[in-house]
Design a protein around this motif. Structure first.
Motif, PDB file in Angstrom:
ATOM      1  N   PHE A 123       0.790  -0.968   0.105  1.00  0.00           N
ATOM      2  CA  PHE A 123       0.051  -0.043   0.061  1.00  0.00           C
ATOM      3  C   PHE A 123       1.081   1.086  -0.073  1.00  0.00           C
ATOM      4  O   PHE A 123       1.906   1.416   0.840  1.00  0.00           O
ATOM      5  CB  PHE A 123      -0.941   0.062   1.218  1.00  0.00           C
ATOM      6  N   LEU A 124       0.615   2.247  -1.036  1.00  0.00           N
ATOM      7  CA  LEU A 124       1.345   3.393  -0.968  1.00  0.00           C
ATOM      8  C   LEU A 124       0.870   4.209   0.139  1.00  0.00           C
ATOM      9  O   LEU A 124      -0.281   5.110  -0.398  1.00  0.00           O
ATOM     10  CB  LEU A 124       1.461   4.095  -2.301  1.00  0.00           C
ATOM     11  N   VAL A 125       1.370   4.824   1.160  1.00  0.00           N
ATOM     12  CA  VAL A 125       0.457   5.526   2.053  1.00  0.00           C
ATOM     13  C   VAL A 125       0.841   6.951   1.743  1.00  0.00           C
ATOM     14  O   VAL A 125       1.952   7.461   1.289  1.00  0.00           O
ATOM     15  CB  VAL A 125       1.483   5.409   3.624  1.00  0.00           C
ATOM     16  N   PHE A 126      -0.414   7.805   1.618  1.00  0.00           N
ATOM     17  CA  PHE A 126      -0.201   9.040   1.119  1.00  0.00           C
ATOM     18  C   PHE A 126       0.692   9.864   2.122  1.00  0.00           C
ATOM     19  O   PHE A 126       0.371  10.117   3.253  1.00  0.00           O
ATOM     20  CB  PHE A 126      -1.643   9.623   1.013  1.00  0.00           C
ATOM     21  N   GLY A 127       1.399  10.669   1.340  1.00  0.00           N
ATOM     22  CA  GLY A 127       2.157  11.600   2.234  1.00  0.00           C
ATOM     23  C   GLY A 127       3.520  11.039   3.141  1.00  0.00           C
ATOM     24  O   GLY A 127       3.926  11.604   3.945  1.00  0.00           O
ATOM     25  N   SER A 128       3.524   9.609   2.947  1.00  0.00           N
ATOM     26  CA  SER A 128       4.646   8.945   3.887  1.00  0.00           C
ATOM     27  C   SER A 128       6.080   9.731   3.598  1.00  0.00           C
ATOM     28  O   SER A 128       6.320   9.728   2.495  1.00  0.00           O
ATOM     29  CB  SER A 128       4.865   7.683   3.458  1.00  0.00           C
ATOM     30  N   PRO A 129       6.562  10.367   4.781  1.00  0.00           N
ATOM     31  CA  PRO A 129       7.703  10.919   4.502  1.00  0.00           C
ATOM     32  C   PRO A 129       9.037  10.192   4.285  1.00  0.00           C
ATOM     33  O   PRO A 129       9.063   9.046   4.676  1.00  0.00           O
ATOM     34  CB  PRO A 129       8.001  11.667   5.990  1.00  0.00           C
ATOM     35  N   LEU A 130      10.237  10.873   3.852  1.00  0.00           N
ATOM     36  CA  LEU A 130      11.209  10.070   3.483  1.00  0.00           C
ATOM     37  C   LEU A 130      12.149  10.274   4.598  1.00  0.00           C
ATOM     38  O   LEU A 130      12.614  11.410   4.859  1.00  0.00           O
ATOM     39  CB  LEU A 130      11.960  10.580   2.272  1.00  0.00           C
ATOM     40  N   ILE A 131      12.423   9.353   5.744  1.00  0.00           N
ATOM     41  CA  ILE A 131      13.202   9.398   6.765  1.00  0.00           C
ATOM     42  C   ILE A 131      14.654   8.564   6.674  1.00  0.00           C
ATOM     43  O   ILE A 131      14.434   7.441   6.099  1.00  0.00           O
ATOM     44  CB  ILE A 131      12.531   8.740   8.111  1.00  0.00           C
ATOM     45  N   GLU A 132      15.750   9.322   6.827  1.00  0.00           N
ATOM     46  CA  GLU A 132      16.922   8.834   6.638  1.00  0.00           C
ATOM     47  C   GLU A 132      17.697   8.669   7.775  1.00  0.00           C
ATOM     48  O   GLU A 132      17.410   8.940   8.911  1.00  0.00           O
ATOM     49  CB  GLU A 132      17.704   9.336   5.583  1.00  0.00           C
ATOM     50  N   GLN A 133      18.902   8.055   7.668  1.00  0.00           N
ATOM     51  CA  GLN A 133      19.813   7.365   8.908  1.00  0.00           C
ATOM     52  C   GLN A 133      20.161   8.499   9.842  1.00  0.00           C
ATOM     53  O   GLN A 133      20.190   8.633  11.196  1.00  0.00           O
ATOM     54  CB  GLN A 133      20.997   6.699   8.473  1.00  0.00           C
ATOM     55  N   ALA A 134      20.595   9.737   9.151  1.00  0.00           N
ATOM     56  CA  ALA A 134      20.832  10.989   9.709  1.00  0.00           C
ATOM     57  C   ALA A 134      20.016  11.406  10.832  1.00  0.00           C
ATOM     58  O   ALA A 134      20.166  11.802  12.107  1.00  0.00           O
ATOM     59  CB  ALA A 134      21.165  12.279   8.885  1.00  0.00           C
ATOM     60  N   GLU A 135      18.613  11.453  10.909  1.00  0.00           N
ATOM     61  CA  GLU A 135      17.714  11.874  11.738  1.00  0.00           C
ATOM     62  C   GLU A 135      17.472  10.932  12.576  1.00  0.00           C
ATOM     63  O   GLU A 135      17.275  11.225  14.044  1.00  0.00           O
ATOM     64  CB  GLU A 135      16.384  12.474  11.084  1.00  0.00           C
ATOM     65  N   ILE A 136      17.546   9.563  12.268  1.00  0.00           N
ATOM     66  CA  ILE A 136      17.606   8.264  13.354  1.00  0.00           C
ATOM     67  C   ILE A 136      18.697   8.602  14.312  1.00  0.00           C
ATOM     68  O   ILE A 136      18.435   8.349  15.474  1.00  0.00           O
ATOM     69  CB  ILE A 136      17.575   7.120  12.558  1.00  0.00           C
ATOM     70  N   ASP A 137      19.997   8.766  13.705  1.00  0.00           N
ATOM     71  CA  ASP A 137      21.130   8.907  14.586  1.00  0.00           C
ATOM     72  C   ASP A 137      20.788   9.907  15.670  1.00  0.00           C
ATOM     73  O   ASP A 137      21.142   9.826  16.774  1.00  0.00           O
ATOM     74  CB  ASP A 137      22.217   8.722  13.857  1.00  0.00           C
ATOM     75  N   GLU A 138      20.268  11.035  14.872  1.00  0.00           N
ATOM     76  CA  GLU A 138      20.231  12.198  15.773  1.00  0.00           C
ATOM     77  C   GLU A 138      19.078  12.159  17.004  1.00  0.00           C
ATOM     78  O   GLU A 138      19.413  12.496  18.097  1.00  0.00           O
ATOM     79  CB  GLU A 138      19.752  13.635  15.092  1.00  0.00           C
ATOM     80  N   TYR A 171       4.289  18.651  10.129  1.00  0.00           N
ATOM     81  CA  TYR A 171       3.512  17.665  10.388  1.00  0.00           C
ATOM     82  C   TYR A 171       4.188  16.607   9.508  1.00  0.00           C
ATOM     83  O   TYR A 171       4.839  16.697   8.397  1.00  0.00           O
ATOM     84  CB  TYR A 171       2.123  18.058  10.080  1.00  0.00           C
ATOM     85  N   ALA A 172       3.674  15.272   9.775  1.00  0.00           N
ATOM     86  CA  ALA A 172       4.244  14.139   9.356  1.00  0.00           C
ATOM     87  C   ALA A 172       4.266  14.051   7.776  1.00  0.00           C
ATOM     88  O   ALA A 172       4.987  13.502   7.042  1.00  0.00           O
ATOM     89  CB  ALA A 172       3.623  12.769   9.764  1.00  0.00           C
ATOM     90  N   THR A 173       3.136  14.689   6.952  1.00  0.00           N
ATOM     91  CA  THR A 173       3.188  14.771   5.683  1.00  0.00           C
ATOM     92  C   THR A 173       3.609  15.671   4.911  1.00  0.00           C
ATOM     93  O   THR A 173       3.438  16.070   3.733  1.00  0.00           O
ATOM     94  CB  THR A 173       1.555  14.596   5.264  1.00  0.00           C
ATOM     95  N   LYS A 174       4.186  16.893   5.653  1.00  0.00           N
ATOM     96  CA  LYS A 174       4.579  18.090   5.157  1.00  0.00           C
ATOM     97  C   LYS A 174       6.012  17.794   4.346  1.00  0.00           C
ATOM     98  O   LYS A 174       6.640  17.031   4.546  1.00  0.00           O
ATOM     99  CB  LYS A 174       4.544  19.490   6.064  1.00  0.00           C
ATOM    100  N   ASN A 175       6.343  19.241   3.628  1.00  0.00           N
ATOM    101  CA  ASN A 175       7.615  19.063   3.005  1.00  0.00           C
ATOM    102  C   ASN A 175       8.892  18.755   3.812  1.00  0.00           C
ATOM    103  O   ASN A 175       9.897  18.236   3.469  1.00  0.00           O
ATOM    104  CB  ASN A 175       7.930  20.135   2.059  1.00  0.00           C
ATOM    105  N   VAL A 176       8.739  19.321   5.138  1.00  0.00           N
ATOM    106  CA  VAL A 176       9.897  18.986   6.163  1.00  0.00           C
ATOM    107  C   VAL A 176       9.109  18.658   7.377  1.00  0.00           C
ATOM    108  O   VAL A 176       8.140  19.295   7.787  1.00  0.00           O
ATOM    109  CB  VAL A 176      10.671  20.288   6.520  1.00  0.00           C
ATOM    110  N   VAL A 177       9.562  17.287   7.839  1.00  0.00           N
ATOM    111  CA  VAL A 177       8.844  16.797   8.866  1.00  0.00           C
ATOM    112  C   VAL A 177       9.626  16.615  10.280  1.00  0.00           C
ATOM    113  O   VAL A 177      10.590  16.706  10.209  1.00  0.00           O
ATOM    114  CB  VAL A 177       8.333  15.188   8.774  1.00  0.00           C
ATOM    115  N   THR A 178       8.587  16.719  11.419  1.00  0.00           N
ATOM    116  CA  THR A 178       9.171  16.602  12.832  1.00  0.00           C
ATOM    117  C   THR A 178       8.382  15.642  13.428  1.00  0.00           C
ATOM    118  O   THR A 178       8.621  15.385  14.468  1.00  0.00           O
ATOM    119  CB  THR A 178       9.566  17.803  13.444  1.00  0.00           C
ATOM    120  N   GLY A 179       7.517  15.035  12.700  1.00  0.00           N
ATOM    121  CA  GLY A 179       6.325  14.244  13.250  1.00  0.00           C
ATOM    122  C   GLY A 179       5.375  15.302  13.429  1.00  0.00           C
ATOM    123  O   GLY A 179       4.358  15.374  12.669  1.00  0.00           O
ATOM    124  N   GLU A 180       5.257  16.016  14.750  1.00  0.00           N
ATOM    125  CA  GLU A 180       4.332  17.160  14.872  1.00  0.00           C
ATOM    126  C   GLU A 180       5.530  18.130  14.917  1.00  0.00           C
ATOM    127  O   GLU A 180       6.510  18.164  15.653  1.00  0.00           O
ATOM    128  CB  GLU A 180       3.737  17.096  16.257  1.00  0.00           C
TER     129      GLU A 180
END
Ligand SMILES: *Cc1c(COP(=O)(O)O)cnc(C)c1O
Length: 391
Positions: free
Chosen positions: A10-25, A188-197
């Protein structure tokens, strides 16, 4: 029996691209045990200010765009009941923030082509009680800010820009959010830059931003980072009845790295946008208007208009058929006056703002995340071409 092919993910609408750098941070933030507002929020504010061409004293991080809108309007110090002119083609948060600030929302219809608030409709909606304009840069297309600022100047109105879709938008060389008194951004999670909320308030007037910061943290004159840091205990003073709207370092940890990639992600959105435009050119659906000369579209939403008569399928049947094909879509938005609360409170009827009503009943947002692979985009294109009539 023929082998059945497994259904695609299922292609989740607006699912953000989360990469390793933010996971590490985020992990580093957890390990530091400073989760609340602190050094990472301060860095995210500095980085965001730099991206928008502002000073750090001209931005304030908060926990949502809704909070940013609310605090901006409280900090605008308008007398209760003042009218704020905004668009019927927006998320309910824009309207609710006006109401919660003790002000009265007044709707001005959108332009049928740009889907942004029509400056002529703003002028027509002005009354002796009008004190502010709240334009929404819809889908990432900047509003006609020259005309809107001229109306505001002529009538002595504040301008609070809803930039939830417009982090990358520019209008005649200026960033969206830097025209008015306040700009309000969403992570917000679907916006062009995300922080979750998350959200950000911007403004030229440093006193306005300082007041917004105090309001966003209980009305306290010093935040926790300054109180519990290593500089010794400092008493705080409550100087007004504020709100609990501060951003956490955990959120900023994501945002710092998301923001660093905002331009790369925008280029990917732009590429997908152009692929959709080419692939749908021969279909009986409405496509987004080309960006106006001298402006930059943030490519937040790619919306098509599905009209039962012309397209051969109703909008809601189209949404369901996309879902059957395991593709998530969005509706941005049913016009504000379609909702019962506003009908009951303000007596609004959708017919009074016919452009927004029609758009809201026909619009479909297709996936546009930088996370989409070329194959994902191909699936979306195939589905749309399958469902809509040729032109
Ligand atoms: C997402 C959005 C908001 C609210 O943003 P939050 O950060 O979720 O509070 C406000 N206005 C518009 C136009 C939006 O799209």
């Amino acid at each position: 029996m023929p082998a059945t092919s497994p259904s695609p993910p299922f292609l989740v609408f607006g699912s953000p691209l989360i990469e390793q750098a933010e996971i590490d941070e985020v992990v580093a933030c957890m390990e530091s045990a400073w989760l609340g507002t602190g050094p990472r929020v301060a860095q995210f504010e500095r980085d965001f200010a730099a991206y928008q061409g502002l000073q750090p004293s001209q931005v304030a991080a908060v926990n949502s765009c809704t909070a940013a809108l609310h605090v901006s309007m409280v900090a605008s110090d308008l007398e209760p009941g003042s009218e704020v002119i905004t668009t019927p083609m927006t998320f309910c948060a824009s309207i609710n923030a006006i109401i919660h600030a003790g002000l009265t929302p007044v709707l001005a219809d959108v332009d049928p082509v740009t889907q942004c608030i029509d400056p002529a409709a703003i002028e027509a909606a002005i009354t002796p009680r009008t004190r502010a304009i709240l334009p929404v840069h819809f889908a990432g297309r900047p509003c006609e800010m020259d005309a809107i600022m001229a109306i505001a100047d002529k009538n002595g109105l504040m301008v609070i820009e809803d930039c939830a879709h417009a982090i990358e938008s520019t209008h005649h060389g200026r960033k969206a959010g830097t025209f008015g008194d306040f700009g309000c951004f969403s992570f917000y999670a679907t916006k062009n830059v995300v922080t979750g909320e998350g959200g950000m308030i911007t403004g030229h007037d440093e006193a306005h931003i300082a007041r917004a910061k105090v309001l966003a943290l209980h009305g306290m004159s010093k935040d926790a980072w300054h109180r519990f840091g290593d500089q010794g205990y400092k008493h705080y003073q409550v100087v007004e009845a504020g709100f609990k709207y501060n951003m956490m370092d955990l959120q900023a940890a994501i945002g710092i790295h998301q923001l660093a990639r905002v331009e790369r992600n925008w280029r990917r959105r732009d590429t997908i946008w152009n692929r959709y435009m080419a692939a749908f050119a021969d279909l009986a659906i409405g496509l987004p208007a080309p960006p106006a000369p001298g402006t930059r579209h943030a490519c937040h939403l790619f919306t098509i208009m599905v009209d039962a008569e012309r397209s051969g399928i109703s909008r809601d049947d189209f949404l369901n058929a996309m879902n059957v094909r395991r593709i998530g879509t969005g509706v941005h938005y049913l016009a504000v006056p379609e909702h019962p609360y506003y009908q009951q409170r303000f007596g609004w009827r959708p017919e009074k703002w016919p452009n927004a009503m029609r758009i809201g009943r026909q619009t479909v947002s297709l996936p546009l995340s930088p996370k989409l692979t070329d194959a994902d985009v191909g699936r979306v294109i195939e589905a749309v071409r399958d469902l809509a009539n040729p032109a």
